[in-house]
Design an enzyme around this catalytic site. Structure first.
Site, PDB file in Angstrom:
ATOM      1  N   HIS A  76       1.542 -24.429 -27.936  1.00  0.00           N
ATOM      2  CA  HIS A  76       1.702 -22.981 -28.128  1.00  0.00           C
ATOM      3  C   HIS A  76       0.696 -22.382 -29.094  1.00  0.00           C
ATOM      4  CE1 HIS A  76       5.753 -22.677 -26.202  1.00  0.00           C
ATOM      5  NE2 HIS A  76       5.833 -23.932 -26.589  1.00  0.00           N
ATOM      6  N   LYS A 110       6.881  -7.876 -34.018  1.00  0.00           N
ATOM      7  CA  LYS A 110       6.601  -9.305 -33.834  1.00  0.00           C
ATOM      8  C   LYS A 110       6.543  -9.931 -35.216  1.00  0.00           C
ATOM      9  CE  LYS A 110       2.656  -8.142 -31.720  1.00  0.00           C
ATOM     10  NZ  LYS A 110       2.774  -8.879 -30.480  1.00  0.00           N
ATOM     11  N   ARG A 111       6.401 -11.268 -35.309  1.00  0.00           N
ATOM     12  CA  ARG A 111       6.250 -11.864 -36.623  1.00  0.00           C
ATOM     13  C   ARG A 111       5.010 -11.309 -37.322  1.00  0.00           C
ATOM     14  NH1 ARG A 111       9.564 -16.223 -38.284  1.00  0.00           N
ATOM     15  NH2 ARG A 111       8.242 -16.238 -40.118  1.00  0.00           N
ATOM     16  N   LYS A 126      -2.244 -11.393 -36.009  1.00  0.00           N
ATOM     17  CA  LYS A 126      -1.606 -10.376 -35.163  1.00  0.00           C
ATOM     18  C   LYS A 126      -2.043  -8.956 -35.567  1.00  0.00           C
ATOM     19  CE  LYS A 126       2.502 -13.280 -34.287  1.00  0.00           C
ATOM     20  NZ  LYS A 126       2.571 -13.469 -32.819  1.00  0.00           N
ATOM     21  N   THR A 132       4.890 -12.768 -25.723  1.00  0.00           N
ATOM     22  CA  THR A 132       5.927 -12.524 -24.720  1.00  0.00           C
ATOM     23  C   THR A 132       6.519 -11.137 -24.921  1.00  0.00           C
ATOM     24  OG1 THR A 132       7.352 -13.823 -26.175  1.00  0.00           O
ATOM     25  CG2 THR A 132       6.607 -14.881 -24.149  1.00  0.00           C
ATOM     26  N   LYS A 171       7.853  -7.934 -22.288  1.00  0.00           N
ATOM     27  CA  LYS A 171       9.109  -7.182 -22.402  1.00  0.00           C
ATOM     28  C   LYS A 171       8.828  -5.670 -22.411  1.00  0.00           C
ATOM     29  CE  LYS A 171      10.724 -11.120 -25.033  1.00  0.00           C
ATOM     30  NZ  LYS A 171      10.786 -11.716 -26.390  1.00  0.00           N
TER      31      LYS A 171
HETATM   32  C1  26Q Z   1       6.075 -26.441 -37.606  1.00  0.00           C
HETATM   33  C2  26Q Z   1       6.144 -27.397 -38.596  1.00  0.00           C
HETATM   34  C3  26Q Z   1       6.770 -27.112 -39.805  1.00  0.00           C
HETATM   35  C4  26Q Z   1       7.374 -25.869 -39.979  1.00  0.00           C
HETATM   36  C5  26Q Z   1       7.303 -24.928 -38.972  1.00  0.00           C
HETATM   37  C6  26Q Z   1       6.654 -25.203 -37.782  1.00  0.00           C
HETATM   38  C7  26Q Z   1       6.568 -24.169 -36.719  1.00  0.00           C
HETATM   39  C8  26Q Z   1       7.676 -23.435 -36.355  1.00  0.00           C
HETATM   40  C9  26Q Z   1       7.586 -22.461 -35.377  1.00  0.00           C
HETATM   41  C10 26Q Z   1       5.372 -23.934 -36.071  1.00  0.00           C
HETATM   42  C11 26Q Z   1       5.292 -22.962 -35.071  1.00  0.00           C
HETATM   43  C12 26Q Z   1       6.411 -22.216 -34.722  1.00  0.00           C
HETATM   44  C13 26Q Z   1       6.386 -21.168 -33.697  1.00  0.00           C
HETATM   45  C14 26Q Z   1       5.335 -20.856 -32.969  1.00  0.00           C
HETATM   46  C15 26Q Z   1       5.370 -19.769 -31.967  1.00  0.00           C
HETATM   47  O1  26Q Z   1       6.328 -19.028 -31.884  1.00  0.00           O
HETATM   48  N1  26Q Z   1       4.321 -19.654 -31.154  1.00  0.00           N
HETATM   49  C16 26Q Z   1       4.273 -18.617 -30.134  1.00  0.00           C
HETATM   50  O2  26Q Z   1       4.796 -19.163 -28.930  1.00  0.00           O
HETATM   51  C17 26Q Z   1       4.941 -18.153 -27.942  1.00  0.00           C
HETATM   52  C18 26Q Z   1       5.598 -18.786 -26.739  1.00  0.00           C
HETATM   53  O3  26Q Z   1       4.702 -19.605 -26.062  1.00  0.00           O
HETATM   54  C19 26Q Z   1       3.608 -17.526 -27.602  1.00  0.00           C
HETATM   55  O4  26Q Z   1       3.832 -16.464 -26.714  1.00  0.00           O
HETATM   56  C20 26Q Z   1       2.917 -17.016 -28.852  1.00  0.00           C
HETATM   57  O5  26Q Z   1       1.610 -16.577 -28.539  1.00  0.00           O
HETATM   58  C21 26Q Z   1       2.855 -18.122 -29.896  1.00  0.00           C
HETATM   59  O6  26Q Z   1       2.305 -17.635 -31.108  1.00  0.00           O
END
Ligand code: 26Q
Length: 808
Positions: A355, A543-544, A549, A651, A655
Site C-alpha cells: 500500500h 483524510k489523514r 497529502k 479511496t 467515495k
Molecule cells: C506500521 C508499522 C508500525 C506502526 C504503524 C504501521 C502502519 C499502520 C497503518 C503503516 C501504515 C498504515 C496504513 C497505511 C494506509 O492506510 N495506506 C493507504 O492504503 C490505502 C488503501 O490501499 C490507499 O488508498 C492509500 O493511498 C494508502 O496511503
C-alpha cells in the site's frame, strides 16, 4: 421477528423486557439501541450457522484476509440495509414513537483502523459477503481504537477511544476456541529418529481469545465472519504463576503486560517505528489466526493435504507478514513436514498487497529485538533468507549488488516487504500507477526476479455504505431513473450518462446535494458554532494528515484567495466553504502544526467582516467513518492533491466521485483512473506528474526558495505564516515555514501556481450551473469501476481462485 411490523414491534417490546426489565417509556435511546442490536444479531445467527455449514462442504476454498486494521464504522444500519429490513424497522419504530436516527446514532463508531488501509479491509469484507464469497477477516480486537480527536484552542488533543464502554452487541466471544501464543524463551535443537526437532522452552505465553462478528452480504443469506483476537491471561495461568513463584505482584505484572498486546491500535500510518509492542501485536494475531485455520482444516480434512488448494491467506500490507514463517513453523515443527514441502505449501497459500511507495513506511525490525521476542520464527526467517540469497547467487553469480537490495536480513534489520515478496505467490499494488511504480522503482529488483508475481488490483469502495447508506436520496433517485440493477452491478451506473444533460434530472441531483449540504451545515453549526452558506461551494479535504497529502497547499491557496479578496473587495468569486477533517499521528509534529495552521487561518478569515462571508474555513474535529458518511454526500469539490507518485491509490477520491463531487487532483493513485473514466473535462488535474517528480528526486534542479523569490503571492503567504498575521506567537509555524522553504520534498511551492489556476477553473465551472451538474452526473455514472465488488471480483479470480457459494 422481522417478517412484518407487528411481529417486529412485539419482539422489540419483549426483548426490552427480558434484557432490561423495563417498559418502553422508561427505556433510554441507548437501551433501545442495544435491544434492536440484539434482535438483529439473533436474526442473523440463523444464516450465520447455515453459511458455515455450506463452507464445510468439500471443495469450498476459503479466503482469510489478515489485517491489523478493520475500520468498520457503525454496523447497525448496514446490517438493516443488507438484510433488507431497514424500511420496515424504521416504520415500526416510528409507530412505537421511537426516532430511528437517534437509535442509529447511539452506536459507537469502532475506530479499529487508521485510515485507507483499514477502511479498505472493511469494504472488502462487505464485498466478499455480498458476492457470496467464502472470505473472512482476521485481526485484533483492540480495547482502544484510534484516538478521539478534540480541537482545543486550535490544537489537536488526543483522547482514548473507549468504544467497548457499553459492550458490543455484534460480537460473540468464543472462549473455547482460544489458542496459546508464545513469546521469548529459547529453542532447544535435538534429533528424533534422525530428524531435527525444535523445542521452544522458557517462553511467556498468552491466550488469544477470538471474538466473532457476523459480516452480512447484501440480500443473499451469506454471513461471513470477522474474527478479532483479544490477548488474555487465564485465571489458572495467573494463579499458577503467583503460587509457583510465590510472587503475587510479579504475576499481576505479567498478566498486565501480556494483555497489553491487544490494548491499543498504533496511531501511525505512514512512518513506522520499530516498537516491540507492535511486533508482539503482529505475531500475536498472525499466530492465533493461522493456528485456528490449521486446526479447523485438520478437523475437516483429517490431514493438511491439499492445504493450499483449499485455503488462501491474504496479507494486508506487511503487517501480517509473519504469517509466512508462522505457517512454516506449524507445518514443520508441529505437523512434521520437511522444509521443501512446507515451503511449497506456504508460498502457494500466501498473497500480499503493498500500500505504499514511501520508504519510511516500509517495515523493518532490528534483528536483536526480533530474535529475542520470536526465537524460533527468527531461525525460520534466517533460513528463508539464506536459501533465497543462495538461489540469487547461483542465478546471478556476477552481481552482488542486487543481493544487498533483495536480502531479507540486511544491515541488522529484517525487511518485511522482502520477506513478503519471497514467501508469497502474488504481490499487488492498489492502483495502476502504483503497481507500475512498484515494478519500476520500489520493488524493481524483485520484479526482475519474479515478474509473474506482480499484478494490479485497483482499489474500490462499497457503494452500499458510501452511496446507499450515506446518500439514500441519491440512491433512490438513481434507481427511479435507471432501475436498481446498479446495486448488484455498479457498472450499470453508466446508464446515467444518458441523463447528464437532462434538465429535470439535473434539478433533482441539485436538490439532493443542497439537502445534504443543509444537513452538514447544521452539523457544522452544532459542532463548530460557524454559520456556513449552503449556496457556497463546499470544498472538502478530509483524510489523514500527512505532508505528502499536502493539506498545506490547500491552506496556501485559501490564504492567497483571502489576500486577493482583501486587495479587491469587489472580486466576484463564487463563495466557498473550505472544509477540513484530519487526524495527525500524535508524534508527527509537522502534521499537528498543520492542524493549528488551518484553525488559525480559519480564525482570521471567519472573523473578518470585510470580505462579506465570501470564504469560510471549517475544521471538523474527529474525522471518522460516520463523519465521512455525512460529509462526503455534501461535497461539491473533492481535494485529492497529493504529490504525484506518493498516494498509492486513495479511496476517499472514489467515495466523493460516487456522490457527484468534482475532483481537483494530481495525476496520482486512482485519480489517474478516475480521469480516464470521466474524461479530462470532468475532473480538474494540475501539478507535476509522477515522472517529473521522480526526475527532480534523481537529478535535482528544484529550489523552493526560487519560487518564493519569484512569485509575489507565494512570498506573501509564506511570510504570513510567521509575521504575526495569524494572531499566534511568531514561532508557532516556524518549523512548517522552514520545511516549505528549505526542505520542500513534496513540491508544495512548485505546484502552487498550477493549483491556483486549477481552483480558478473550478470556480468558473461552478458558475455554469448546467455544466457543473452535467459533470457531477458524469462522475456518478462512471463510479461503477470503483466499487469494491469489482476489486474483490478481481482478487477472487486473479489471485485467490475462489468461487461463490450460494446460500439458499
Ligand atoms: C506500521 C508499522 C508500525 C506502526 C504503524 C504501521 C502502519 C499502520 C497503518 C503503516 C501504515 C498504515 C496504513 C497505511 C494506509 O492506510 N495506506 C493507504 O492504503 C490505502 C488503501 O490501499 C490507499 O488508498 C492509500 O493511498 C494508502 O496511503
Amino acid at each position: 421477528m422481522f417478517s412484518n411490523k407487528e411481529n417486529f414491534k412485539r419482539s422489540f417490546l419483549e426483548k426490552l423486557q427480558t434484557m432490561y426489565a423495563i417498559s418502553l417509556e422508561e427505556s433510554s435511546d441507548s437501551e433501545r439501541y442495544m435491544v434492536l442490536g440484539s434482535l438483529v444479531r439473533d436474526y442473523v445467527s440463523k444464516n450465520w450457522v447455515k453459511t458455515n455449514k455450506h463452507y464445510l462442504q468439500d471443495g469450498v476454498k476459503q479466503v482469510y484476509y489478515f489485517s491489523l486494521e478493520f475500520l468498520l464504522g457503525r454496523m447497525l444500519e448496514s446490517y438493516l440495509i443488507n438484510l433488507d429490513i431497514k424500511d420496515m424497522c424504521k416504520e415500526a419504530l416510528d409507530e412505537l414513537g421511537i426516532d430511528y436516527n437517534n437509535i442509529i446514532g447511539q452506536e459507537p463508531d469502532p475506530g479499529l483502523g487508521n485510515g485507507g488501509l483499514g477502511r479498505l479491509g472493511a469494504c472488502f469484507l462487505d464485498s466478499l459477503a455480498s458476492l457470496n464469497l467464502p472470505g473472512h477477516g482476521c485481526g485484533i480486537r483492540y480495547r482502544y481504537g484510534l484516538f478521539e480527536q478534540k480541537i482545543v484552542n486550535g490544537y489537536q488533543v488526543e483522547l482514548p477511544d473507549n468504544w467497548l464502554k457499553k459492550g458490543n452487541v455484534w460480537e460473540v466471544k468464543k472462549a473455547e476456541k482460544a489458542v496459546e501464543v508464545r513469546f521469548g524463551g529459547d529453542v532447544k535443537i535435538g534429533t528424533v529418529n534422525g530428524k531435527m526437532t525444535f523445542i521452544h522452552e522458557n517462553y511467556h505465553s498468552v491466550m488469544a481469545v477470538p471474538y466473532d462478528t457476523p459480516i452480512v452480504g447484501y440480500k443473499n443469506n451469506t454471513v461471513n465472519t470477522l474474527r478479532l483476537w483479544s490477548a488474555e491471561v487465564a485465571q489458572k495461568d495467573f494463579d499458577f504463576q503467583a503460587f509457583s513463584k510465590g510472587d503475587y505482584l510479579k504475576a499481576v505484572e505479567y498478566k498486565y503486560s501480556m494483555e497489553a498486546i491487544s490494548q491499543v491500535l498504533y496511531p501511525d500510518d505512514s512512518y513506522v517505528q520499530g516498537r516491540l509492542l507492535r511486533l508482539k501485536q503482529q505475531y500475536f494475531f498472525v499466530s492465533a489466526g493461522i493456528q485456528s485455520i490449521v486446526r479447523r482444516y485438520k478437523k475437516k480434512h483429517g490431514s493438511l493435504e491439499n492445504f493450499a488448494d483449499n485455503i488462501s491467506i491474504h496479507i494486508n500490507d506487511t503487517h501480517p507478514v509473519l504469517a509466512i514463517p508462522e505457517l512454516m513453523r506449524i507445518l514443520m515443527d508441529e505437523e512434521g513436514l520437511g522444509w521443501d514441502d512446507a515451503w511449497q505449501v506456504t508460498t502457494n497459500t500466501v498473497s500480499y498487497t503493498n500500500h505504499t511507495t514511501l520508504s519510511e513506511a516500509l517495515e523493518k525490525w532490528p534483528v536483536d529485538m526480533f530474535k529475542g521476542l520470536l526465537p524460533r520464527i527468527y531461525m525460520i526467517v534466517e533460513e528463508i533468507n539464506k536459501r533465497f540469497c543462495q538461489e540469487m547467487i547461483n542465478k546471478y553469480p556476477k552481481h552482488s549488488q542486487p543481493i544487498d537490495k533483495v536480502a531479507i536480513i540486511h544491515d541488522g534489520h529484517i525487511r518485511m516487504a522482502n520477506l513478503a515478496l519471497v514467501g508469497s505467490y502474488s504481490v499487488n499494488g492498489v492502483s495502476r500507477i502504483h503497481t507500475e511504480l512498484l515494478k519500476k522503482h520500489v520493488l524493481g529488483v524483485f520484479y526482475s526476479i519474479y515478474p509473474y508475481k506482480f499484478n494490479n488490483k485497483t482499489n474500490g469502495v462499497t457503494h452500499r455504505r458510501f452511496l446507499i447508506k450515506a446518500n439514500p436520496k441519491l440512491a433512490e433517485l438513481i434507481s427511479d431513473t435507471i432501475g436498481s440493477s446498479w446495486i448488484y452491478h455498479p457498472s450499470d451506473l453508466i446508464v446515467l450518462r444518458n441523463y447528464a444533460n437532462d434538465k429535470s434530472f439535473q434539478e433533482e441531483i441539485l436538490k439532493i446535494k443542497q439537502d445534504n449540504k443543509k444537513k452538514l451545515a447544521m452539523l457544522i453549526r452544532r459542532q463548530n458554532g460557524i454559520d456556513v452558506d449552503i449556496s457556497s461551494i463546499f470544498d472538502v479535504h478530509v483524510k489523514r494528515l500527512h505532508a505528502y497529502k499536502r493539506q498545506v497547499l490547500n491552506v496556501m491557496h485559501i490564504m492567497d484567495l483571502y489576500n486577493r479578496l482583501k486587495d479587491n473587495p469587489n472580486w466576484d468569486i463564487t463563495p466557498r466553504t473550505f472544509i477540513f477533517g484530519a487526524k495527525a499521528a500524535p508524534a508527527y509534529h509537522l502534521a499537528k502544526e498543520t492542524i493549528k495552521l488551518i484553525n488559525s487561518v480559519a480564525d482570521v478569515i471567519n472573523n473578518d467582516k470585510t470580505i462579506n462571508d465570501k470564504i469560510k474555513v471549517v475544521f471538523i474535529e474527529n474525522y471518522n467513518v460516520s463523519l465521512a458518511e455525512s460529509i462526503i454526500p455534501a461535497a461539491d469539490v473533492s481535494e485529492q492533491i497529493s504529490t504525484a507518485s506518493k498516494e498509492a491509490s486513495g479511496t476517499g477520491n472514489m467515495k466523493f466521485m460516487m456522490n457527484g463531487a468534482l475532483t481537483i487532483g494530481t495525476l496520482d493513485g486512482a485519480n489517474v483512473e478516475i480521469k480516464e473514466e470521466v474524461g479530462e473535462n470532468n475532473i480538474v488535474i494540475f501539478g507535476l506528474n509522477a515522472l517529473e517528480v521522480q526526475n527532480y528526486y534523481y537529478h535535482g534542479g528544484y529550489k523552493a526558495m526560487d519560487i518564493y523569490n519569484s512569485d509575489e503571492r507565494v512570498k506573501r503567504v509564506i511570510d504570513q505564516m510567521v509575521n504575526g498575521f495569524l494572531l499566534t506567537p511568531q514561532e508557532e509555524f516556524k518549523a512548517l515555514h522552514n520545511h516549505l522553504l528549505y526542505h520542500d520534498e513534496y513540491f508544495v511551492l512548485k505546484d502552487f501556481s498550477s493549483y491556483v489556476e486549477a481552483q480558478c477553473k473550478v470556480d468558473n465551472t461552478y458558475k455554469q450551473r448546467e455544466k457543473w451538474l452535467e459533470t457531477s452526473i458524469i462522475n456518478i455514472a462512471h463510479s461503477g469501476k470503483f466499487s469494491s465488488d469489482r476489486t474483490i471480483g478481481e482478487y477472487a479470480t486473479g489471485i485467490w481462485k475462489v468461487s461463490p457459494v450460494v446460500i439458499d
